[in-house]
Design a protein around this motif. Structure first.
Motif, PDB file in Angstrom:
ATOM      1  N   LEU A 144       1.950  79.197 -57.497  1.00  0.00           N
ATOM      2  CA  LEU A 144       1.061  78.222 -56.869  1.00  0.00           C
ATOM      3  C   LEU A 144       0.449  78.789 -55.598  1.00  0.00           C
ATOM      4  O   LEU A 144      -0.728  79.078 -55.567  1.00  0.00           O
ATOM      5  N   ARG A 145       1.244  78.932 -54.540  1.00  0.00           N
ATOM      6  CA  ARG A 145       0.832  79.634 -53.321  1.00  0.00           C
ATOM      7  C   ARG A 145       2.083  80.270 -52.745  1.00  0.00           C
ATOM      8  O   ARG A 145       3.173  79.705 -52.879  1.00  0.00           O
ATOM      9  N   MET A 193       6.727  76.728 -52.803  1.00  0.00           N
ATOM     10  CA  MET A 193       7.907  76.127 -53.440  1.00  0.00           C
ATOM     11  C   MET A 193       9.128  76.187 -52.530  1.00  0.00           C
ATOM     12  O   MET A 193       9.926  75.248 -52.480  1.00  0.00           O
ATOM     13  N   PHE A 217      10.630  73.460 -50.224  1.00  0.00           N
ATOM     14  CA  PHE A 217      11.359  72.301 -50.736  1.00  0.00           C
ATOM     15  C   PHE A 217      12.792  72.646 -51.153  1.00  0.00           C
ATOM     16  O   PHE A 217      13.495  71.805 -51.693  1.00  0.00           O
ATOM     17  N   GLU A 222       3.675  76.863 -44.706  1.00  0.00           N
ATOM     18  CA  GLU A 222       3.641  75.843 -45.759  1.00  0.00           C
ATOM     19  C   GLU A 222       4.464  74.623 -45.356  1.00  0.00           C
ATOM     20  O   GLU A 222       4.141  73.494 -45.703  1.00  0.00           O
TER      21      GLU A 222
END
Lengths: 234, 80
Positions: free
Chosen positions: A57-58, A62, A65, A94
């Protein structure tokens, strides 16, 4: 000095960080597995480089989280020192612990070379053993390291002295040629306003012994250790 | 419900991939191309009955994970 080094699936520089802290600096180090909660019982936390969760994704999207991250966010909220290196820097951005974002290198190429960094501010736990204008050499190795922040954020970073390191040339100038990835204003590392969370794309853990070609990275870890000593002594 | 999510770089954020694609198109003779921006497309199959519910969930997913608001914009379409 008791360190915690986070380990995510896809981390690949965690062992280099552990080696530098344990064997070069002689500090206590434990690894923090991404699935385990973090109890905060450390003096400093390092989020190492690599490709956590495959950079899907980036980069860093992830990992923020992961269960271990909540404890690290709490640790930072109480003033604990958190250092993010490369993918760790991406994770901190992020997670919203640092302003801005890291995007694809302007060249579209993975860049792997030594860079020179100019210390912009020594008034931080991460650069306190340096002086403004000092030049540090460390390697970079990344495909997505171009720091980006909008104009308003850049103004805030400048106003609060949050840009701690810029890519520079051998005499301390900051021309485009010294910028390995197209980062805005040659920014290599930024801290939060509270100055206890710091992220940088270059790898201090790969510049801690002469065998590796230089010891420019020691400044970052030694500064953090000096800060902890100061806090504990106060 | 099928949700189609489109994630694009914000205006003003440099898009080197788009630039490289633009250059390639030019060299293939597509001289009319003025700008290329590369984005992401995601398809989500949601086990919900109401389109409104799917929209709400998609909105939250975009905010939390699918897009980074510092550099990206997003939009989505819900279909049955």
């Amino acid at each position: 000095m008791r360190w915690g080094v986070a380990v995510f699936p896809g981390s690949c520089d965690d062992d280099d960080v552990v080696h530098s802290l344990r064997h070069v600096l002689g500090h206590d180090v434990r690894t923090l597995w991404h699935k385990d909660p973090f109890d905060g019982r450390c003096d400093g936390v390092v989020l190492p480089g690599g490709f956590s969760y495959g950079d899907y994704l980036r980069a860093g999207a992830m990992a923020r989280f992961a269960p271990v991250m909540q404890g690290i966010v709490d640790f930072a909220a109480t003033g604990g020192l958190v250092l993010g290196i490369c993918n760790g820097f991406q994770i901190l951005c992020e997670a919203g612990l640092l302003p801005g974002a890291l995007t694809r290198n302007e060249s579209l190429r993975f860049v792997c070379r030594r860079v020179t960094l100019r210390v912009e501010h020594a008034r931080s736990p991460f650069t306190r053993t340096a002086r403004p204008g000092d030049l540090l050499e460390m390697p970079v190795k990344h495909g997505e390291g171009r720091y980006y922040a909008d104009a308003l954020t850049l103004d805030e970073l400048r106003d609060h002295g949050q840009v701690l390191l810029r890519y520079a040339d051998a005499v301390g100038g900051t021309p485009d040629a010294a910028n390995p990835n197209g980062s805005v204003e040659n920014i290599a590392g930024v801290c939060n306003r509270r100055r206890n969370v710091f992220g940088l794309m270059p790898h201090p853990e790969d510049a801690t012994e002469e065998l590796l070609g230089g010891v420019g990275g020691l400044t970052i870890f030694s500064s953090m250790a000096a800060e902890v000593e100061r806090r504990n002594g106060a | 419900m099928l949700v189609k999510v489109f994630v694009t770089l914000k205006e003003g954020v440099l898009d080197p991939q788009g630039k490289a694609v633009e250059n390639s198109l030019h060299s293939l003779g597509f001289g009319a191309v003025r700008e290329v921006r590369v984005g992401k497309y995601l398809e989500l199959n949601l086990d919900v009955a109401e389109a409104g519910d799917a929209e709400q969930q998609a909105q939250r997913m975009c905010e939390k994970l699918l897009a980074n608001p510092v550099i990206e914009d997003y939009r989505f379409e819900v279909s049955g």
